[in-house]
Design a protein around this motif. Structure first.
Motif, mmCIF file in Angstrom:
data_model
loop_
_atom_site.group_PDB
_atom_site.id
_atom_site.type_symbol
_atom_site.label_atom_id
_atom_site.label_comp_id
_atom_site.label_asym_id
_atom_site.label_seq_id
_atom_site.Cartn_x
_atom_site.Cartn_y
_atom_site.Cartn_z
ATOM 1 N N TYR A 4 13.360 98.844 73.761
ATOM 2 C CA TYR A 4 12.401 99.649 73.725
ATOM 3 C C TYR A 4 12.284 100.835 74.553
ATOM 4 O O TYR A 4 12.186 102.177 73.971
ATOM 5 C CB TYR A 4 10.956 98.929 74.345
ATOM 6 N N ARG A 10 6.402 101.261 69.596
ATOM 7 C CA ARG A 10 7.028 99.802 69.414
ATOM 8 C C ARG A 10 6.074 98.590 69.563
ATOM 9 O O ARG A 10 6.325 97.542 69.049
ATOM 10 C CB ARG A 10 8.428 99.913 70.521
ATOM 11 N N SER A 43 4.437 97.996 66.419
ATOM 12 C CA SER A 43 5.140 97.303 65.389
ATOM 13 C C SER A 43 5.764 95.906 65.777
ATOM 14 O O SER A 43 5.958 95.083 64.720
ATOM 15 C CB SER A 43 6.456 98.290 65.026
ATOM 16 N N ASP A 44 6.308 95.844 67.013
ATOM 17 C CA ASP A 44 7.015 94.571 67.446
ATOM 18 C C ASP A 44 6.477 93.719 68.525
ATOM 19 O O ASP A 44 6.833 92.651 68.759
ATOM 20 C CB ASP A 44 8.355 94.951 67.910
#
Length: 313
Positions: free
Chosen positions: A278, A262, A265-266
């Motif tokens: 998350y 996570r 990606s974010d």
């Protein structure tokens, strides 16, 4: 989405089980950092694994497994010692580890083996676990940790069998606190917290870690879920999904792998609620891992996760 660099041990677990009434040991590739590498990769992240592998048949199998899984192995160093074994016994689904092999094959990565350009180019750098308790790996990890740029993610992954007395616990507490102080995320288990701080509960442990300078802390609590806290905000206990657990080996590592995925990606959440989202995702990953046997081989893909729980991302 950038890539993660993961530093730490890879070894072979010998998992105690019964077959036809006989006690046997099933071989499985493991080691917490290796599990994190595989977990994040199977969820769609890109990972470069930096570590040392024995130059025997078991080391060959670990290297092949990493390549087949899609984990980058350019930073792997082969060393002329047998692969470390972790004999794994269980109380219910919870594993206990006893390690064999001296010197440990997993702790022979040297500072000169670290490519600082690879680390500097990463979005996330992870280290932690038992490899930190030995040189030269500790020096190598500190070198990588000091490279500016990546988010720093840490897991002490305490193993009581390697801590013979109170002095050893104190030494480990001091060692890991140095990493806590500059970590963007620390993940540990409730059992880790109890060992490091004489029975501390998750909230007390998170408070101690945040006080060192860490920005976010996740304390996994097995089937109960996980406690999440960030600097300047109250902590929250999140429940885990209900599963029929058969083997919890690698479950905590899968939480870390999911969190790394996570972050790749974010990025770092702007609000505490983002961290909580998350962790809910990571607990769903861990729940699926607990329904399977073996550490690294139990790590799910996003497709398998969606099949089990529905859309989570």
């Amino acid at each position: 989405m950038g890539y993660a660099v993961v530093l730490g041990e890879a070894l072979v677990d010998l998992l105690e089980t019964q077959r036809d009434g006989e006690l046997i040991y099933r071989q499985a590739i493991g080691g917490a950092p290796l599990n994190v590498s595989v977990g994040a990769t199977r969820l769609g992240g890109e990972v470069q694994y930096l570590g040392s592998l024995g130059n025997d048949t078991l080391g060959d199998r670990i290297a092949q497994f990493l390549r087949q899984t899609g984990v980058g192995t350019a930073g792997v160093t082969r060393v002329p010692v047998p692969t470390t074994l972790a004999v794994t016994t269980f109380e219910g689904a919870e594993p206990t580890f006893q390690f064999y092999g001296e010197p440990p094959s997993y702790a022979l990565l040297r500072p000169e083996d670290i490519d600082e350009k690879v680390v500097a180019g990463a979005a996330v750098v992870y280290t932690g676990s038992i490899a930190l308790m030995r040189e030269p790996f500790l020096a190598a990890a500190r070198k990588a940790w000091a490279v500016p740029g990546p988010l720093r993610v840490f897991d002490p992954n305490v193993r009581p069998k390697l801590l013979p007395d109170a002095a050893a616990v104190t030494a480990l507490r001091e060692l890991v606190s140095g990493f806590f102080a500059t970590a963007d995320l620390v993940k540990l288990s409730a059992a880790d917290a109890e060992v490091l701080w004489d029975g501390a509960d998750p909230a007390a442990a998170a408070e101690r870690i945040l006080a060192t300078g860490a920005k976010a802390v996740v304390v996994t609590c097995g089937a109960k879920g996980a406690y999440v806290a960030t600097a300047g905000n109250p902590g929250v206990m999140l429940t885990a999904p209900t599963v029929d657990a058969v083997d919890a080996t690698g479950a905590g590592d899968s939480v870390m792998g999911a969190l790394v995925r996570r972050l790749l990606s974010d990025g770092v959440p702007a609000e505490p609620e983002g961290w909580q989202n998350y962790v809910r995702f990571a607990l769903a990953v861990a729940g699926l891992v607990c329904e399977r046997r073996g550490g690294a081989v139990a790590m799910p893909t996003l497709e398998e996760l969606t099949d089990r729980w529905g859309a989570l991302l």
